[in-house]
Motif scaffolding. Sequence first.
Motif, mmCIF file in Angstrom:
data_model
loop_
_atom_site.group_PDB
_atom_site.id
_atom_site.type_symbol
_atom_site.label_atom_id
_atom_site.label_comp_id
_atom_site.label_asym_id
_atom_site.label_seq_id
_atom_site.Cartn_x
_atom_site.Cartn_y
_atom_site.Cartn_z
ATOM 1 N N ILE A 1 0.857 -1.182 0.000
ATOM 2 C CA ILE A 1 0.000 0.000 0.000
ATOM 3 C C ILE A 1 0.896 1.236 0.000
ATOM 4 O O ILE A 1 1.995 1.219 0.552
ATOM 5 N N ASP A 2 0.418 2.302 -0.624
ATOM 6 C CA ASP A 2 1.217 3.522 -0.727
ATOM 7 C C ASP A 2 0.297 4.730 -0.678
ATOM 8 O O ASP A 2 -0.778 4.728 -1.282
ATOM 9 N N TYR A 3 0.720 5.744 0.071
ATOM 10 C CA TYR A 3 -0.065 6.969 0.201
ATOM 11 C C TYR A 3 0.417 7.967 -0.838
ATOM 12 O O TYR A 3 1.588 8.362 -0.848
ATOM 13 N N VAL A 4 -0.448 8.384 -1.726
ATOM 14 C CA VAL A 4 -0.096 9.229 -2.867
ATOM 15 C C VAL A 4 -0.914 10.516 -2.814
ATOM 16 O O VAL A 4 -2.114 10.491 -2.525
ATOM 17 N N GLY A 5 -0.259 11.629 -3.100
ATOM 18 C CA GLY A 5 -0.974 12.897 -3.179
ATOM 19 C C GLY A 5 -0.474 13.955 -2.229
ATOM 20 O O GLY A 5 -0.760 15.142 -2.392
ATOM 21 N N GLU A 6 0.296 13.547 -1.220
ATOM 22 C CA GLU A 6 0.882 14.490 -0.268
ATOM 23 C C GLU A 6 2.363 14.159 -0.136
ATOM 24 O O GLU A 6 2.744 12.997 -0.023
ATOM 25 N N SER A 7 3.196 15.186 -0.124
ATOM 26 C CA SER A 7 4.628 14.962 0.053
ATOM 27 C C SER A 7 4.934 14.769 1.535
ATOM 28 O O SER A 7 4.183 15.215 2.407
ATOM 29 N N PHE A 8 6.054 14.118 1.803
ATOM 30 C CA PHE A 8 6.437 13.892 3.196
ATOM 31 C C PHE A 8 6.812 15.196 3.885
ATOM 32 O O PHE A 8 6.659 15.330 5.103
ATOM 33 N N GLN A 9 7.299 16.160 3.117
ATOM 34 C CA GLN A 9 7.596 17.472 3.703
ATOM 35 C C GLN A 9 6.313 18.135 4.196
ATOM 36 O O GLN A 9 6.286 18.743 5.269
ATOM 37 N N GLU A 10 5.247 18.008 3.411
ATOM 38 C CA GLU A 10 3.962 18.566 3.840
ATOM 39 C C GLU A 10 3.447 17.846 5.088
ATOM 40 O O GLU A 10 2.947 18.478 6.023
ATOM 41 N N MET A 11 3.567 16.533 5.099
ATOM 42 C CA MET A 11 3.065 15.759 6.238
ATOM 43 C C MET A 11 3.793 16.106 7.528
ATOM 44 O O MET A 11 3.200 16.133 8.606
ATOM 45 N N GLU A 12 5.111 16.358 7.433
ATOM 46 C CA GLU A 12 5.876 16.714 8.625
ATOM 47 C C GLU A 12 5.439 18.057 9.202
ATOM 48 O O GLU A 12 5.586 18.299 10.402
ATOM 49 N N SER A 13 4.915 18.925 8.369
ATOM 50 C CA SER A 13 4.509 20.258 8.833
ATOM 51 C C SER A 13 3.093 20.286 9.403
ATOM 52 O O SER A 13 2.668 21.310 9.930
ATOM 53 N N TRP A 14 2.358 19.191 9.288
ATOM 54 C CA TRP A 14 0.973 19.171 9.766
ATOM 55 C C TRP A 14 0.902 19.296 11.281
ATOM 56 O O TRP A 14 1.618 18.617 12.012
ATOM 57 N N ASP A 15 0.012 20.144 11.753
ATOM 58 C CA ASP A 15 -0.292 20.229 13.185
ATOM 59 C C ASP A 15 -1.404 19.255 13.559
ATOM 60 O O ASP A 15 -1.465 18.784 14.696
ATOM 61 N N LEU A 16 -2.284 18.983 12.595
ATOM 62 C CA LEU A 16 -3.397 18.065 12.824
ATOM 63 C C LEU A 16 -3.179 16.774 12.053
ATOM 64 O O LEU A 16 -2.527 16.769 11.002
ATOM 65 N N TRP A 17 -3.700 15.701 12.554
ATOM 66 C CA TRP A 17 -3.555 14.392 11.921
ATOM 67 C C TRP A 17 -4.174 14.418 10.527
ATOM 68 O O TRP A 17 -5.323 14.842 10.350
ATOM 69 N N GLY A 18 -3.407 14.008 9.527
ATOM 70 C CA GLY A 18 -3.897 14.023 8.156
ATOM 71 C C GLY A 18 -4.030 15.414 7.578
ATOM 72 O O GLY A 18 -4.595 15.590 6.498
ATOM 73 N N GLY A 19 -3.533 16.436 8.303
ATOM 74 C CA GLY A 19 -3.624 17.812 7.832
ATOM 75 C C GLY A 19 -4.886 18.516 8.260
ATOM 76 O O GLY A 19 -4.908 19.735 8.412
ATOM 77 N N THR A 20 -5.954 17.756 8.454
ATOM 78 C CA THR A 20 -7.247 18.361 8.815
ATOM 79 C C THR A 20 -7.783 17.853 10.146
ATOM 80 O O THR A 20 -8.698 18.444 10.701
ATOM 81 N N GLY A 21 -7.215 16.746 10.653
ATOM 82 C CA GLY A 21 -7.761 16.144 11.858
ATOM 83 C C GLY A 21 -9.001 15.326 11.588
ATOM 84 O O GLY A 21 -9.630 14.817 12.519
ATOM 85 N N LYS A 22 -9.354 15.170 10.320
ATOM 86 C CA LYS A 22 -10.550 14.427 9.923
ATOM 87 C C LYS A 22 -10.148 13.152 9.189
ATOM 88 O O LYS A 22 -9.061 13.066 8.612
#
Length: 730
Positions: A59-80
Amino acid sequence: MENRVAIIGAGVSGLLACKCTLNKGLTQQFLKLKKELEEFGHVLLTQPGSKTPNKVISIDYVGESFQEMESWDLWGGTGKPFGSKGKWHIKVQHTKTCSIEEYHAEFVILCIGQFSGVPNIPEFSPDEGPQVFKGKVMHSGDFSALDNLGTEKFIQGKRVAVIGSHKSAADTATECANTNGVNFPCTMVQRNAQWFLPGGSFSVFLLGFLYLNRFSELLVHKPGETFLFSFLVTLLSPLRWGISKFMESYLKWTLPLKKYGMLPKFSFDEHMSSCQIAMLPENFFDKVEEGSIIIKNSQSFRFCREGLIIEGEAQPLETDIVIFATGFKGYEKLANIFESSVFQDCLKATAPLLLYRQILHPRIPQLAIIGYNESFSTLGNSELKSLWLANFLDGNLELPCVKSMEKEAKMWGDHIKQDLGTEKRQTLEDDPFACPICYEPLIRKGPPGFNLSAIYRSGFKCKKCNKTYSSKDNYLDLTITAAMKEYNEVKPARTELFRSPLVSFLYERGWRQNFNQSGFPGPDEEFKMAQEYFKPAEGGLLVDVSCGSGLFSRKFAKSGTYSKVVALDFSENMLRQCYDFIKQDITILNTNLALVRADVSRLPFSSGSVDAVHAGAALHCWPSPSNAVKSGLLDQKMEDRQTGKMLQSIQALKTSIHISEDSWSSGNELGLTIQEKTEDFDAKKETILLDDTTILLDDGDKKLMDEKLKDENLAGKTLKADVEEEATFY
C-alpha cells in the motif's frame, strides 16, 4: 466525493471493522481472506502472505509529500478521516494470472495481526547455522500450514527437536509425540519456562473469576489516573499479589512443573499482564511422563551436522528435523506492507508500537490499525476499537493535534512496557555491540528495539569476561573504563580538547561552520557525498565514528536509509550535546539511533556487524588510527572527508581479519578499492597502484597521510590480503 474504506485482513478484527463501518453506511473495499465472505459483495482481495488466489502486495499513500506531512499540526492535515488530498493505492496480485491490480481508497484499516507472516528465526554465525545441518529446518508457521496427512508423513519415524517454550512449541511437540510415541521422542528446547493452564473448564473459570472481570481493573495502575484511583490501586496491591501467589500454588499442585524443569522464574501476575498465559495441550505431561516428549532447558544452542549442540550438554542432540516455534516478527510484517520507507521507519522506531487510542499512528494519515496489540479478549478489544473508529469515520469524534496524539501514545506505550512483564521486557537478544576488552558479543537484557529509549533501559554483559555495561546520561558507555572509579584513561591533548563542555557546546554553534573556510563544501553537500558512497550499505548498520554533537548522525538517522545508526564518540559532553539536539526533533527521537561512548582504537562491535563507517574530519583527533582499523570492522565503507579518501570493501566478508604488526591478512580473498572524492586540485597529483586500483593523492594529502603513517610507525610496511600482488606504501 465518495469516501471509500479499504479493510485489509479478514480475521476477527477485520470482520468487526467491516460490521461497524457497514453500520455507518461507508463504501468499502473489503480486502479479505475467506471466500465465504463473498456475500458482502465487496472486492475480493486478501491480506499479505495469503495463499488464496489474491494477495495484497503493498500500500502507498499518494498525493501528499512527506515534507507537507511533517509540517501538519493536525492528523492528516485536517484532523478528519477524509478530506485530505492524499489517497491510498493498494496493489493486489492475482496469483493465478500473476497480474497486479490497483485499488484506491480514502481510508485504510489494517487488520493483519502480528502472529503470522515473517518468522522470527534466530541468527547464527555461518559455521553454526542451519546450513551445516544435514536434516530439515522449518518454522512452526509452515508446519501448521501442512494438512493432517502431510504433517504425519513429514514427521513419522523422524527425530524432531522443537525450539521454543510458548503455546506453539507445546502444541508442536505434542503433535510429534502423538505421531511417533516413545520410539522417536520429540525434544523441546526452551530458554525460559512459561506459565500454562491445564485444560478444562475449571481453569478457565478460575482465571476469569480472578482476573477477567471489572473488579480486577481496580488492581491495575493506568496512565493519567487520578490520585484517588492511584491510592486505591496501591491499597489493593497486596490482594493482587495474593491472587498471583494463589494461582502459582494451584498450578504447582496441579502440574509437575518443577519435576520437568518447566517452573517459570517470573510471577504468574507478570505473565498475565504480558498476555503470556496459554492453555496446555491435552495430555501434554502424560507424554512427558512416558518419554515421548523430552524437555531441555538451555540459554543457547548451535547447529552441527548431526543435529544441535545445546549449551550444558556433553553430547550433540542427534535429530532429523528442527522446528522453530519462536513466534513471528510482527513489526516487519506490518512495516513491509508499506512501500514508503518513511512509514516503515515510523512503525519500526518504537517498541511497542505507539498508537493513539491503540488505533491511529500520529504520523501516518488516513490509516487505522486494529487487532495488532495483544489481549486476552481479542473479540471484545477489537469490537471496542472498531466502534470508536466507526464513530470517528462518521465525523462524530475530533482528534487533538499531532503532538498531543504522540504524547498520549507514548504515555500508554511506556505503560505497556511496564506491563510486559520482566521476562518479555528484558528480552535476551544479540546486538551488534561487542566487549571492548575481549571483543566477544554482548548479551542484552532490556526492552526490544534499537532506539534511544530501548538502549537506555537495557543492560549489556559480555559472554566471556562477564563485564557489564549500561547507559549513562542517555548514552551507552562501552569504554574499557566504564563503571570504574579507580581508573581513568587520559588521552592526548587533541582528543581531550573535544571532551571540554565549552568546545562541545560551541562545536555546532559556529566551530563546525568555519570548516567552509578550509574548503569543506558544507554539511548538506558533504551528507549527499556520503550517501552516494554508502548506497551499497543501504538497509544496514552505519556507525558515525567521532560523531561530535551528532550533526551527521542525525542526518543519517532521519534519512531512513539504514536499519540502525550508531552515533559514537569518546567525548561525554559531545554525546550530551547530541542528545540535546535530538530531543528538539521528535522524528529523530523515535528512529533507530543509539548514542555510544567508545574508544576508536577499541571499537565495540562484533566482527562483520557493521555495514558502513563514517568519520567526518576526525582522523586528526584519533590517538591511534591504525588501531581503529585493526579493531576488525568488516563489510564497511569508511570515509574521511578531511583527506578526501574512501575505503570500501567489495566483498561482504563476515569473518574476522587478523592483523599482525607488520601485515593485514584474511582467510578469504579480499579485494579493496580506494577511491577519491575531491574537487579539482591545482597541485600536481601522484598516482599509486594497488592491485589494479588507483589512489589519487595531491601533495597536501600525501603529506598528511605520511605524517599519520609515521605517527603510527607504519611507513614502509606491507599490506597483504591473500592476493598474489603485494604493495608497499611509499
